[in-house]
Design a protein around this motif. Structure first.
Motif, PDB file in Angstrom:
ATOM      1  N   TYR A   1      -5.805   9.365   0.900  1.00  9.03           N
ATOM      2  CA  TYR A   1      -6.964   8.494   0.767  1.00  9.03           C
ATOM      3  C   TYR A   1      -8.229   9.210   1.248  1.00  9.03           C
ATOM      4  CZ  TYR A   1      -3.189   5.067   0.722  1.00  9.03           C
ATOM      5  OH  TYR A   1      -2.051   4.380   0.457  1.00  9.03           O
ATOM      6  N   ARG A   2      -9.348   8.833   0.690  1.00 10.37           N
ATOM      7  CA  ARG A   2     -10.616   9.444   1.096  1.00 10.37           C
ATOM      8  C   ARG A   2     -11.066   8.931   2.456  1.00 10.37           C
ATOM      9  NH1 ARG A   2     -14.187   8.186  -4.064  1.00 10.37           N
ATOM     10  NH2 ARG A   2     -12.920   6.314  -3.901  1.00 10.37           N
ATOM     11  N   TYR A   3     -10.627   7.715   2.817  1.00 10.49           N
ATOM     12  CA  TYR A   3     -11.020   7.150   4.102  1.00 10.49           C
ATOM     13  C   TYR A   3     -10.336   7.915   5.232  1.00 10.49           C
ATOM     14  CZ  TYR A   3     -11.879   3.822   7.833  1.00 10.49           C
ATOM     15  OH  TYR A   3     -12.272   3.243   9.005  1.00 10.49           O
ATOM     16  N   ARG A   4     -11.068   8.294   6.255  1.00 13.91           N
ATOM     17  CA  ARG A   4     -10.523   9.030   7.380  1.00 13.91           C
ATOM     18  C   ARG A   4     -10.701   8.224   8.661  1.00 13.91           C
ATOM     19  NH1 ARG A   4      -8.541  11.084   3.847  1.00 13.91           N
ATOM     20  NH2 ARG A   4      -8.385  13.259   3.268  1.00 13.91           N
ATOM     21  N   VAL A   5      -9.652   8.203   9.479  1.00 11.95           N
ATOM     22  CA  VAL A   5      -9.693   7.445  10.725  1.00 11.95           C
ATOM     23  C   VAL A   5     -10.292   8.301  11.830  1.00 11.95           C
ATOM     24  CG1 VAL A   5      -8.275   6.329  12.478  1.00 11.95           C
ATOM     25  CG2 VAL A   5      -7.713   6.070  10.071  1.00 11.95           C
ATOM     26  N   ILE A   6     -11.150   7.713  12.614  1.00 14.13           N
ATOM     27  CA  ILE A   6     -11.780   8.411  13.719  1.00 14.13           C
ATOM     28  C   ILE A   6     -11.142   7.989  15.043  1.00 14.13           C
ATOM     29  CG2 ILE A   6     -13.941   8.782  14.969  1.00 14.13           C
ATOM     30  CD1 ILE A   6     -15.417   8.366  12.355  1.00 14.13           C
ATOM     31  N   LYS A   7     -10.920   6.688  15.212  1.00 15.50           N
ATOM     32  CA  LYS A   7     -10.363   6.181  16.451  1.00 15.50           C
ATOM     33  C   LYS A   7      -8.838   6.163  16.371  1.00 15.50           C
ATOM     34  CE  LYS A   7     -14.308   3.302  17.737  1.00 15.50           C
ATOM     35  NZ  LYS A   7     -14.744   1.945  18.145  1.00 15.50           N
ATOM     36  N   HIS A   8      -8.193   6.831  17.336  1.00 16.46           N
ATOM     37  CA  HIS A   8      -6.750   6.928  17.316  1.00 16.46           C
ATOM     38  C   HIS A   8      -6.067   5.667  17.816  1.00 16.46           C
ATOM     39  CE1 HIS A   8      -6.777  11.030  16.016  1.00 16.46           C
ATOM     40  NE2 HIS A   8      -7.511  11.398  17.036  1.00 16.46           N
ATOM     41  N   ASP A   9      -6.827   4.687  18.380  1.00 21.72           N
ATOM     42  CA  ASP A   9      -6.196   3.456  18.830  1.00 21.72           C
ATOM     43  C   ASP A   9      -6.051   2.461  17.678  1.00 21.72           C
ATOM     44  OD1 ASP A   9      -8.869   3.043  18.553  1.00 21.72           O
ATOM     45  OD2 ASP A   9      -9.183   2.039  20.471  1.00 21.72           O
ATOM     46  N   LEU A  10      -6.422   2.853  16.475  1.00 22.08           N
ATOM     47  CA  LEU A  10      -6.202   2.049  15.268  1.00 22.08           C
ATOM     48  C   LEU A  10      -5.243   2.824  14.372  1.00 22.08           C
ATOM     49  CD1 LEU A  10      -9.917   1.012  14.576  1.00 22.08           C
ATOM     50  CD2 LEU A  10      -8.205  -0.217  15.913  1.00 22.08           C
ATOM     51  N   PRO A  11      -3.960   2.818  14.709  1.00 20.48           N
ATOM     52  CA  PRO A  11      -3.011   3.745  14.078  1.00 20.48           C
ATOM     53  C   PRO A  11      -2.828   3.581  12.582  1.00 20.48           C
ATOM     54  CG  PRO A  11      -1.842   2.045  15.298  1.00 20.48           C
ATOM     55  CD  PRO A  11      -3.298   1.914  15.653  1.00 20.48           C
ATOM     56  N   PHE A  12      -3.035   2.365  12.063  1.00 19.69           N
ATOM     57  CA  PHE A  12      -2.744   2.132  10.643  1.00 19.69           C
ATOM     58  C   PHE A  12      -3.997   2.081   9.785  1.00 19.69           C
ATOM     59  CE2 PHE A  12       0.312  -0.544  13.205  1.00 19.69           C
ATOM     60  CZ  PHE A  12       1.241   0.463  13.322  1.00 19.69           C
ATOM     61  N   SER A  13      -5.143   2.308  10.406  1.00 23.37           N
ATOM     62  CA  SER A  13      -6.403   2.212   9.686  1.00 23.37           C
ATOM     63  C   SER A  13      -6.518   3.312   8.645  1.00 23.37           C
ATOM     64  CB  SER A  13      -7.571   2.313  10.678  1.00 23.37           C
ATOM     65  OG  SER A  13      -8.764   1.845  10.095  1.00 23.37           O
ATOM     66  N   GLY A  14      -6.719   2.914   7.379  1.00 26.68           N
ATOM     67  CA  GLY A  14      -6.838   3.875   6.296  1.00 26.68           C
ATOM     68  C   GLY A  14      -5.515   4.352   5.734  1.00 26.68           C
ATOM     69  N   MET A  15      -4.398   3.946   6.344  1.00 26.46           N
ATOM     70  CA  MET A  15      -3.083   4.348   5.846  1.00 26.46           C
ATOM     71  C   MET A  15      -2.556   3.383   4.787  1.00 26.46           C
ATOM     72  SD  MET A  15      -0.838   5.746   9.052  1.00 26.46           S
ATOM     73  CE  MET A  15       0.398   6.285   7.877  1.00 26.46           C
ATOM     74  N   ILE A  16      -3.176   2.232   4.671  1.00 30.23           N
ATOM     75  CA  ILE A  16      -2.675   1.178   3.797  1.00 30.23           C
ATOM     76  C   ILE A  16      -3.719   0.864   2.730  1.00 30.23           C
ATOM     77  CG2 ILE A  16      -1.721  -1.165   3.743  1.00 30.23           C
ATOM     78  CD1 ILE A  16      -1.343  -0.904   6.795  1.00 30.23           C
ATOM     79  N   ARG A  17      -3.258   0.508   1.552  1.00 29.20           N
ATOM     80  CA  ARG A  17      -4.124   0.032   0.477  1.00 29.20           C
ATOM     81  C   ARG A  17      -3.921  -1.463   0.279  1.00 29.20           C
ATOM     82  NH1 ARG A  17      -8.421   3.104  -1.290  1.00 29.20           N
ATOM     83  NH2 ARG A  17      -7.886   5.281  -1.036  1.00 29.20           N
ATOM     84  N   CYS A  18      -4.988  -2.103  -0.073  1.00 28.48           N
ATOM     85  CA  CYS A  18      -4.926  -3.536  -0.345  1.00 28.48           C
ATOM     86  C   CYS A  18      -4.149  -3.763  -1.644  1.00 28.48           C
ATOM     87  CB  CYS A  18      -6.329  -4.118  -0.448  1.00 28.48           C
ATOM     88  SG  CYS A  18      -6.360  -5.860  -0.936  1.00 28.48           S
ATOM     89  N   GLY A  19      -3.188  -4.688  -1.608  1.00 26.87           N
ATOM     90  CA  GLY A  19      -2.391  -4.980  -2.785  1.00 26.87           C
ATOM     91  C   GLY A  19      -3.141  -5.755  -3.850  1.00 26.87           C
ATOM     92  N   HIS A  20      -4.303  -6.326  -3.501  1.00 31.91           N
ATOM     93  CA  HIS A  20      -5.106  -7.080  -4.469  1.00 31.91           C
ATOM     94  C   HIS A  20      -6.042  -6.167  -5.257  1.00 31.91           C
ATOM     95  CE1 HIS A  20      -3.976 -11.202  -3.438  1.00 31.91           C
ATOM     96  NE2 HIS A  20      -3.977 -10.838  -2.174  1.00 31.91           N
ATOM     97  N   CYS A  21      -6.803  -5.335  -4.522  1.00 30.61           N
ATOM     98  CA  CYS A  21      -7.860  -4.562  -5.192  1.00 30.61           C
ATOM     99  C   CYS A  21      -7.705  -3.052  -5.076  1.00 30.61           C
ATOM    100  CB  CYS A  21      -9.228  -4.987  -4.647  1.00 30.61           C
ATOM    101  SG  CYS A  21      -9.442  -4.630  -2.884  1.00 30.61           S
ATOM    102  N   GLY A  22      -6.788  -2.592  -4.235  1.00 28.19           N
ATOM    103  CA  GLY A  22      -6.575  -1.163  -4.093  1.00 28.19           C
ATOM    104  C   GLY A  22      -7.488  -0.464  -3.107  1.00 28.19           C
ATOM    105  N   CYS A  23      -8.370  -1.203  -2.440  1.00 22.60           N
ATOM    106  CA  CYS A  23      -9.243  -0.587  -1.432  1.00 22.60           C
ATOM    107  C   CYS A  23      -8.464  -0.297  -0.156  1.00 22.60           C
ATOM    108  CB  CYS A  23     -10.418  -1.512  -1.121  1.00 22.60           C
ATOM    109  SG  CYS A  23     -11.564  -1.740  -2.498  1.00 22.60           S
TER     110      CYS A  23
END
Length: 263
Positions: A26-48
């Motif tokens: 994904y193009r989205y990159r996580v900066i804060k390591h206390d949000l482990p799943f941020s940017g690892m998942i895609r929305c099942g409705h719209c794909g964002c």
């Protein structure tokens, strides 16, 4: 502080780290390591991308970025997502009877492979020594004028080419023995059995790295997580389902099972 013994050796975990160093798709990159799943998942409705957000300085919620317009997907607590990731990791764990049998098969295959390679190395080494002996003998014949320089050069050139070929073949067999793919496959099977416990005990950024090792893509829709496993973990989930039948565990089809274990 918890002084518990490590579940796996540091050496084995370091080997796994080399697999973890992959770029996120994904193009989205996580900066804060206390949000482990941020940017690892895609929305099942719209794909964002689904990203994390801290509320009231202590609660972590995940939501769709909505970059393609308003999305109906509701916010989800991190605990809910983490529980479902834990279930996903658990689905690659294979029944203990099968792991014991498979480990024995792989260890025996590794030993057999090492034996075959060593026999080949010994045979090639003996051939190399015979050629070196011939070269030494022929050199003395040339010095003592029993053969011409032209004859020496012609035959010596051919034997030196053969000697180079034998040395390359020896190096290839030695490299194959040192890599020990079958032994690494055994270690992978044993490591997989520990992953669910390991996942629960890890820090947030370590959970993220472990998931990158196991899962290639994930989607979240209406409170449900769907994952696509990396190879070979996708096969592990299939094997797990197929081996739920007790008779399969007690009477493995050795011929067939060994083939797909060693592929």
């Amino acid at each position: 502080m918890d002084n518990h013994e490590p579940i796996i050796s540091r050496e084995l975990w370091d080997k796994v780290q080399s697999v973890l160093d992959r770029k996120c798709s994904y193009r989205y990159r996580v900066i804060k390591h206390d949000l482990p799943f941020s940017g690892m998942i895609r929305c099942g409705h719209c794909g964002c991308a689904v990203i994390g957000e801290i509320k009231k300085k202590k609660y972590i919620y995940y939501h769709c970025t909505g970059q393609r317009g308003k999305c109906p997907e509701k916010y989800a607590r991190q605990e809910l997502i983490e529980d479902q990731f834990c279930v996903a990791v658990s689905k690659i764990v294979l029944p203990e009877p099968f792991v014991g049998w498979a480990s024995n098969v792989l260890r025996q295959a590794s030993a057999d492979d090492a034996c075959v390679r060593q026999e080949a190395i010994d045979r090639l080494t003996a051939d190399s020594r015979r050629i070196l002996t011939r070269l030494d003998t022929m050199y003395l014949d040339k010095v003592e004028c029993r053969i011409s320089t032209e004859m020496y050069d012609r035959h010596a050139g051919q034997w030196k080419l053969e000697l180079d070929r034998l040395e390359r073949a020896i190096e290839q067999h030695q490299a194959g023995t040192n890599k020990s793919y079958l032994l690494e496959a055994t270690q992978l099977l044993e490591l997989v059995q520990m992953l669910p416990r390991l996942f629960k005990r890890q820090l947030p950024h370590e959970k993220r790295e472990l998931l990158k090792f196991v899962v290639s893509n994930s989607t979240w829709k209406e409170g449900k997580l769907t994952v696509i496993y990396r190879q070979p973990f996708d096969l592990f989930t299939t094997w797990r389902v197929n081996m739920q039948n007790e008779s399969t565990l007690k009477q493995p089809k050795n011929g067939r099972n060994e083939k797909w274990l060693l592929r």
